[in-house]
Design a protein around this motif. Structure first.
Motif, mmCIF file in Angstrom:
data_model
loop_
_atom_site.group_PDB
_atom_site.id
_atom_site.type_symbol
_atom_site.label_atom_id
_atom_site.label_comp_id
_atom_site.label_asym_id
_atom_site.label_seq_id
_atom_site.Cartn_x
_atom_site.Cartn_y
_atom_site.Cartn_z
ATOM 1 N N UNK A 312 0.824 -1.222 0.000
ATOM 2 C CA UNK A 312 0.000 0.000 0.000
ATOM 3 C C UNK A 312 0.853 1.265 0.000
ATOM 4 N N UNK A 313 2.126 1.137 -0.353
ATOM 5 C CA UNK A 313 3.022 2.299 -0.385
ATOM 6 C C UNK A 313 3.464 2.639 -1.806
ATOM 7 N N UNK A 314 3.950 1.646 -2.543
ATOM 8 C CA UNK A 314 4.413 1.924 -3.907
ATOM 9 C C UNK A 314 3.257 2.461 -4.751
ATOM 10 N N UNK A 315 3.567 3.451 -5.555
ATOM 11 C CA UNK A 315 2.557 4.067 -6.396
ATOM 12 C C UNK A 315 1.790 5.197 -5.738
ATOM 13 N N UNK A 316 2.174 5.542 -4.494
ATOM 14 C CA UNK A 316 1.437 6.593 -3.760
ATOM 15 C C UNK A 316 2.248 7.872 -3.576
ATOM 16 N N UNK A 317 3.471 7.923 -4.083
ATOM 17 C CA UNK A 317 4.358 9.029 -3.743
ATOM 18 C C UNK A 317 3.848 10.381 -4.238
ATOM 19 N N UNK A 318 3.350 10.453 -5.461
ATOM 20 C CA UNK A 318 2.852 11.728 -5.983
ATOM 21 C C UNK A 318 1.639 12.203 -5.190
ATOM 22 N N UNK A 319 0.722 11.287 -4.898
ATOM 23 C CA UNK A 319 -0.461 11.633 -4.108
ATOM 24 C C UNK A 319 -0.055 12.085 -2.696
ATOM 25 N N UNK A 320 0.919 11.405 -2.112
ATOM 26 C CA UNK A 320 1.360 11.747 -0.759
ATOM 27 C C UNK A 320 1.989 13.135 -0.719
ATOM 28 N N UNK A 321 2.813 13.447 -1.695
ATOM 29 C CA UNK A 321 3.419 14.773 -1.741
ATOM 30 C C UNK A 321 2.350 15.846 -1.948
ATOM 31 N N UNK A 322 1.326 15.521 -2.753
ATOM 32 C CA UNK A 322 0.243 16.482 -2.981
ATOM 33 C C UNK A 322 -0.497 16.777 -1.682
ATOM 34 N N UNK A 323 -0.667 15.772 -0.833
ATOM 35 C CA UNK A 323 -1.349 15.980 0.452
ATOM 36 C C UNK A 323 -0.564 16.967 1.309
ATOM 37 N N UNK A 324 0.753 16.788 1.385
ATOM 38 C CA UNK A 324 1.563 17.724 2.177
ATOM 39 C C UNK A 324 1.536 19.112 1.561
ATOM 40 N N UNK A 325 1.539 19.194 0.237
ATOM 41 C CA UNK A 325 1.451 20.497 -0.433
ATOM 42 C C UNK A 325 0.104 21.162 -0.140
ATOM 43 N N UNK A 326 -0.966 20.375 -0.172
ATOM 44 C CA UNK A 326 -2.298 20.920 0.098
ATOM 45 C C UNK A 326 -2.418 21.431 1.529
ATOM 46 N N UNK A 327 -1.757 20.749 2.463
ATOM 47 C CA UNK A 327 -1.763 21.213 3.855
ATOM 48 C C UNK A 327 -1.089 22.579 3.973
ATOM 49 N N UNK A 328 0.030 22.739 3.282
ATOM 50 C CA UNK A 328 0.706 24.032 3.305
ATOM 51 C C UNK A 328 -0.186 25.125 2.722
ATOM 52 N N UNK A 329 -0.857 24.813 1.628
ATOM 53 C CA UNK A 329 -1.754 25.787 1.002
ATOM 54 C C UNK A 329 -2.908 26.135 1.957
ATOM 55 N N UNK A 330 -3.375 25.126 2.695
ATOM 56 C CA UNK A 330 -4.475 25.347 3.639
ATOM 57 C C UNK A 330 -4.040 26.141 4.872
ATOM 58 N N UNK A 331 -2.725 26.303 5.056
ATOM 59 C CA UNK A 331 -2.241 27.080 6.189
ATOM 60 C C UNK A 331 -1.645 26.264 7.317
ATOM 61 N N UNK A 332 -1.455 24.958 7.090
ATOM 62 C CA UNK A 332 -0.812 24.106 8.088
ATOM 63 C C UNK A 332 0.622 23.866 7.636
ATOM 64 N N UNK A 333 1.573 24.445 8.327
ATOM 65 C CA UNK A 333 2.982 24.350 7.956
ATOM 66 C C UNK A 333 3.554 22.991 8.345
ATOM 67 N N UNK A 334 3.964 22.227 7.357
ATOM 68 C CA UNK A 334 4.579 20.930 7.626
ATOM 69 C C UNK A 334 5.807 21.090 8.513
ATOM 70 N N UNK A 335 6.649 22.063 8.190
ATOM 71 C CA UNK A 335 7.868 22.286 8.969
ATOM 72 C C UNK A 335 7.536 22.576 10.426
ATOM 73 N N UNK A 336 6.522 23.397 10.656
ATOM 74 C CA UNK A 336 6.166 23.734 12.033
ATOM 75 C C UNK A 336 5.579 22.535 12.763
ATOM 76 N N UNK A 337 4.780 21.736 12.065
ATOM 77 C CA UNK A 337 4.193 20.548 12.686
ATOM 78 C C UNK A 337 5.275 19.583 13.153
ATOM 79 N N UNK A 338 6.218 19.246 12.274
ATOM 80 C CA UNK A 338 7.224 18.243 12.632
ATOM 81 C C UNK A 338 8.215 18.785 13.661
ATOM 82 N N UNK A 339 8.515 20.089 13.604
ATOM 83 C CA UNK A 339 9.395 20.682 14.619
ATOM 84 C C UNK A 339 8.726 20.637 15.980
ATOM 85 N N UNK A 340 7.445 20.976 16.012
ATOM 86 C CA UNK A 340 6.683 20.924 17.268
ATOM 87 C C UNK A 340 6.654 19.504 17.822
ATOM 88 N N UNK A 341 6.449 18.531 16.944
ATOM 89 C CA UNK A 341 6.355 17.140 17.389
ATOM 90 C C UNK A 341 7.676 16.630 17.945
#
Length: 374
Positions: A312-341
């Motif tokens: 369930x991992x191979x073939x999902x990389x483009x979709x997965x990157x799009x999800x992280x990109x969409x989060x950034x566009x929505x205003x949720x900073x990936x960098x801030x989330x992982x630094x906080x965690x």
């Protein structure tokens, strides 16, 4: 070994148990999980030991002896936990031998208070390796910036390492580099590379918890559509990094010299949000050469109703990157989330150590009082 966990193993996923107690060891419960459920490794942490020591009678005799000797809380904690981990290593020794050292591993961690101190982390890793004295031990070292040097140095000395508390893809790239540097150091020192192992522990569910809390505060339809998608996307992209690293000339040269792969390990696989399927962080992260460590409730859920759909991992990389990109566009900073965690993870582990010390201090005082009145 039958059923869902067998199918999971057939796909190349090693099922490990995220729990350890002396009661489980003494009752034969761990051995049954190994023989009947196919569990091939153990992870532990201070919270697990705090619960075990605070509720289990199997520790009383050793605690009484420690109290009579006047052993301090910190040293008593190390002696008690090392005893359990050594016992678990022995219980899994056959698995270790059958898998040629890939599985059959048991983890014990350096004190999280040392996570920002490279040399102190290394010193404790050496001490734990000596105290447990089993070849199938993993010493857990947090993947802080300061921890990277301790990881490389420990591996170079022949100490097998579970790199823990990984949240970000950037940090994972640094972990891979630290792993390869350590193995190059081990090779230069004349160590048998096949005797050294490592896993890189990506914490999964916590990414969704932090991200979803931020999305919930936004309340928009766009935010709601992204709930529960960040953690699996993040872990899948990490697997892609693992594949890229494994194809590098540097990795291949070490592999030719006997190095085992540093497998990604999915940690924090228990589902926190009741709206989600309780097996999602296992069944959605299936691919060859990974470890999935599960609390027993998750292990049972996977066995009872988990749906293994193959890779369930191979073939999902483009979709997965799009999800992280969409989060950034929505205003949720990936960098801030992982630094906080990462910062929160160190703090929570430190709090767990304090809780363990508090429990053990009370147990030692009680034992000392009983000894004086006897």
């Amino acid at each position: 070994m039958t059923g869902t966990l067998e199918r999971l193993a057939d796909e190349g996923v090693a099922p490990w148990l995220d729990d350890l107690s002396r009661e489980r060891l003494a009752s034969g419960g761990l051995s049954r999980l190994v023989s009947e459920q196919g569990v091939v490794g153990i992870t532990s942490n201070p919270t697990i030991f705090d619960k075990a020591i605070g509720s289990g009678l199997h520790y009383d005799a050793q605690i009484t002896d420690l109290a009579r000797r006047g052993v301090g809380v910190a040293e008593a904690a190390r002696l008690l936990t090392a005893y359990d981990v050594r016992w678990a290593c022995d219980a899994l020794r056959d698995v270790y031998e059958m898998t040629h050292g890939l599985d059959g591993r048991v983890s014990i961690e350096v004190a999280p208070q040392l996570a920002k101190d490279t040399m102190a982390s290394l010193a404790e890793a050496r001490d734990l390796w000596w105290q447990v004295d089993r070849p199938n031990l993993f010493v857990k070292i947090p993947a802080t910036r300061e921890g990277l040097g301790a990881i490389s140095a420990a591996l170079a000395e022949g100490i097998s390492v579970n790199v823990t508390l990984i949240f970000s893809l950037d940090r994972y790239a640094e972990v891979i580099s630290a792993f390869l540097s350590g193995m190059e150091g081990a090779q230069a020192a004349g160590h048998d590379l096949s005797s050294i192992a490592s896993v890189a522990s990506f914490f999964v569910s916590r990414v969704d918890t932090e991200t979803d809390n931020r999305l919930d505060k936004m309340g928009s339809s766009q935010a709601r559509a992204l709930r529960g998608r960040a953690a699996i996307a993040n872990a899948r992209l990490a697997y892609g990094q693992f594949e890229q690293a494994r194809a590098s000339d540097r990795w291949r040269a070490l592999e030719a010299a006997g190095m085992k792969p540093q497998r990604p390990l999915w940690a924090s696989t228990g589902v926190k949000d009741p709206a989600f399927d309780d097996t999602r962080y296992v069944v959605e992260l299936v691919a060859p050469d990974v470890v999935s460590t599960m609390p027993e409730a998750t292990l049972r859920a996977v066995e009872e109703h988990g749906e293994i759909r193959g890779d369930t991992i191979h073939g999902t990389y483009a979709e997965s990157q799009q999800i992280l990109d969409d989060l950034d566009v929505a205003g949720v900073s990936y960098h801030d989330v992982v630094t906080t965690l990462e910062e929160e993870g160190i703090r929570k582990f430190s709090d767990s150590w304090r809780d363990l010390f508090g429990t053990l201090d009370e147990e030692l005082r009680t034992a000392a009082s009983k000894s004086r009145s006897a």
